[in-house]
Write a protein that holds these residues in place. Structure first.
Motif, PDB file in Angstrom:
ATOM      1  N   CYS A 169       1.113  -1.549   0.154  1.00 49.15           N
ATOM      2  CA  CYS A 169       0.357  -0.133  -0.325  1.00 49.15           C
ATOM      3  C   CYS A 169       0.916   1.908  -0.557  1.00 49.15           C
ATOM      4  O   CYS A 169       0.230   2.080   0.474  1.00 49.15           O
ATOM      5  CB  CYS A 169      -0.538  -0.006   1.114  1.00 49.15           C
ATOM      6  N   CYS A 170       2.019   0.792  -0.281  1.00 49.98           N
ATOM      7  CA  CYS A 170       2.638   2.078  -0.544  1.00 49.98           C
ATOM      8  C   CYS A 170       2.225   3.273  -1.824  1.00 49.98           C
ATOM      9  O   CYS A 170       1.965   2.859  -2.378  1.00 49.98           O
ATOM     10  CB  CYS A 170       4.696   2.363  -0.564  1.00 49.98           C
ATOM     11  N   LYS A 171       2.695   4.671  -1.173  1.00 54.39           N
ATOM     12  CA  LYS A 171       1.635   5.901  -2.133  1.00 54.39           C
ATOM     13  C   LYS A 171       2.477   6.622  -1.494  1.00 54.39           C
ATOM     14  O   LYS A 171       2.992   7.163  -0.873  1.00 54.39           O
ATOM     15  CB  LYS A 171       0.383   6.135  -1.772  1.00 54.39           C
ATOM     16  N   GLY A 193       3.362  10.578  -0.056  1.00 51.36           N
ATOM     17  CA  GLY A 193       3.182  10.916   0.750  1.00 51.36           C
ATOM     18  C   GLY A 193       3.117   9.718   2.257  1.00 51.36           C
ATOM     19  O   GLY A 193       2.312  10.909   3.623  1.00 51.36           O
ATOM     20  N   CYS A 194       3.208   8.883   2.162  1.00 52.80           N
ATOM     21  CA  CYS A 194       3.468   7.880   2.541  1.00 52.80           C
ATOM     22  C   CYS A 194       4.521   7.855   3.492  1.00 52.80           C
ATOM     23  O   CYS A 194       5.180   7.228   2.571  1.00 52.80           O
ATOM     24  CB  CYS A 194       2.699   6.118   2.445  1.00 52.80           C
ATOM     25  N   SER A 195       5.116   8.505   4.482  1.00 53.55           N
ATOM     26  CA  SER A 195       6.380   8.943   4.799  1.00 53.55           C
ATOM     27  C   SER A 195       6.761   7.943   6.356  1.00 53.55           C
ATOM     28  O   SER A 195       7.790   7.959   6.757  1.00 53.55           O
ATOM     29  CB  SER A 195       6.746  10.138   5.303  1.00 53.55           C
ATOM     30  N   PHE A 196       6.003   7.286   6.937  1.00 56.08           N
ATOM     31  CA  PHE A 196       6.201   6.256   8.104  1.00 56.08           C
ATOM     32  C   PHE A 196       7.235   5.686   8.089  1.00 56.08           C
ATOM     33  O   PHE A 196       8.337   5.911   9.051  1.00 56.08           O
ATOM     34  CB  PHE A 196       4.884   5.361   7.930  1.00 56.08           C
ATOM     35  N   CYS A 197       8.235   5.300   6.445  1.00 57.44           N
ATOM     36  CA  CYS A 197       9.054   4.152   7.026  1.00 57.44           C
ATOM     37  C   CYS A 197      10.661   5.246   6.603  1.00 57.44           C
ATOM     38  O   CYS A 197      11.777   4.905   7.414  1.00 57.44           O
ATOM     39  CB  CYS A 197       9.402   2.947   5.239  1.00 57.44           C
ATOM     40  N   CYS A 198      10.296   6.394   6.732  1.00 57.45           N
ATOM     41  CA  CYS A 198      11.292   7.117   6.370  1.00 57.45           C
ATOM     42  C   CYS A 198      11.547   7.903   8.261  1.00 57.45           C
ATOM     43  O   CYS A 198      12.331   9.221   8.613  1.00 57.45           O
ATOM     44  CB  CYS A 198      11.052   8.504   5.733  1.00 57.45           C
ATOM     45  N   TYR A 219       8.415  -3.535   8.499  1.00 61.22           N
ATOM     46  CA  TYR A 219       8.319  -3.038   9.287  1.00 61.22           C
ATOM     47  C   TYR A 219       6.872  -2.362   9.540  1.00 61.22           C
ATOM     48  O   TYR A 219       6.162  -2.473  10.627  1.00 61.22           O
ATOM     49  CB  TYR A 219       8.929  -2.438  10.739  1.00 61.22           C
ATOM     50  N   CYS A 220       6.271  -1.838   9.145  1.00 62.41           N
ATOM     51  CA  CYS A 220       5.016  -1.045   8.611  1.00 62.41           C
ATOM     52  C   CYS A 220       3.981  -1.822   8.184  1.00 62.41           C
ATOM     53  O   CYS A 220       3.242  -1.864   8.171  1.00 62.41           O
ATOM     54  CB  CYS A 220       4.578  -0.213   7.499  1.00 62.41           C
ATOM     55  N   ILE A 221       4.438  -3.253   8.292  1.00 63.60           N
ATOM     56  CA  ILE A 221       3.695  -4.516   8.567  1.00 63.60           C
ATOM     57  C   ILE A 221       2.691  -4.711   9.420  1.00 63.60           C
ATOM     58  O   ILE A 221       1.564  -4.885   9.775  1.00 63.60           O
ATOM     59  CB  ILE A 221       3.983  -5.885   8.370  1.00 63.60           C
TER      60      ILE A 221
HETATM   61  S1  SF4 Z   1       5.136   3.577   5.710  1.00 64.72           S
HETATM   62 FE1  SF4 Z   1       6.822   2.976   3.683  1.00 64.72          FE
HETATM   63  S2  SF4 Z   1       7.041   0.585   3.421  1.00 64.72           S
HETATM   64 FE2  SF4 Z   1       4.615   1.175   3.978  1.00 64.72          FE
HETATM   65  S3  SF4 Z   1       3.350   1.532   3.385  1.00 64.72           S
HETATM   66 FE3  SF4 Z   1       4.366   3.204   3.962  1.00 64.72          FE
HETATM   67  S4  SF4 Z   1       5.370   4.110   1.960  1.00 64.72           S
HETATM   68 FE4  SF4 Z   1       5.878   2.101   2.142  1.00 64.72          FE
END
Ligand code: SF4
Ligand code: SF4
Length: 172
Positions: free
Chosen positions: A26-28, A30-35, A114-116
């Motif tokens: 579900c990467c898109k 604006g999703c910056s959780f992993c950064c 890890y965003c799992i």
């Molecule tokens: S946190 Fe990163 S890896 Fe996870 S869905 Fe968002 S963009 Fe993708």
């Protein structure tokens, strides 16, 4: 091999992998959780390439990155994240390119993003610490990906930025 050419080939391969697993991703933008939380381990060759991206930034963005570097905490937000976007995206290291995929990194060991645990990638097929689909069958760990390069030392981004004379908290 030329590093930029190598990255182009890697990106094509990764694009295919993300397509294969698209139903679980579900990467898109604006999703910056992993950064926002991580160690971001990267090698010397990747750091030098990131520097090229930094040098090419507009002065205003460079100032923001510098401010972020000064405030950076170990394991915290990547200083290159500006307005929830990667300011050096084409120059980002390997770990950022492969992150998001579940892949085989040993005979039976599967690495998952890890965003799992945040109900994101692969969350729907993850039970009791295992995913019940076939992972990508390539070891995407940085030393494996860069095995044909003399990639130098690998350190966490925080350590590079604090201890590298060429890319320190005082650079502008
Ligand atoms: S946190 Fe990163 S890896 Fe996870 S869905 Fe968002 S963009 Fe993708
Ligand atoms: S370099 Fe870019 S993609 Fe990698 S963690 Fe930093 S902001 Fe995110």
């Amino acid at each position: 091999m030329d590093y930029e050419l190598f990255l182009r080939e890697l990106d094509l391969r990764l694009e295919t992998y993300f397509k294969i697993h698209k139903d679980f991703i579900c990467c898109k933008e604006g999703c910056s959780f992993c950064c926002e939380k991580g160690d971001y381990p990267l090698s010397e060759i990747e750091l030098k390439y990131m520097m090229n991206g930094y040098i090419a930034l507009e002065n205003q963005i460079k100032t923001s990155v510098q401010k972020n570097i000064k405030n950076m905490e170990q394991g915290g937000i990547c200083p290159f994240l500006i307005n929830k976007r990667c300011s050096i995206y084409p120059y980002r290291p390997i770990i950022c390119r492969v992150h998001g995929l579940a892949y085989l990194c040993g005979e039976k060991t599967v690495k998952v993003p890890y965003c799992i645990n945040e109900n994101k990638n692969y969350a729907g097929v993850y039970r009791n610490g295992e995913i019940n689909i076939n992972p990508i069958k390539e070891n995407l760990d940085t030393p494996q990906i860069l095995k044909d390069f003399d990639f130098g030392e690998i350190r966490n981004l925080y350590n590079w930025l604090n201890h590298s004379p060429g890319f320190s908290r005082t650079d502008s």
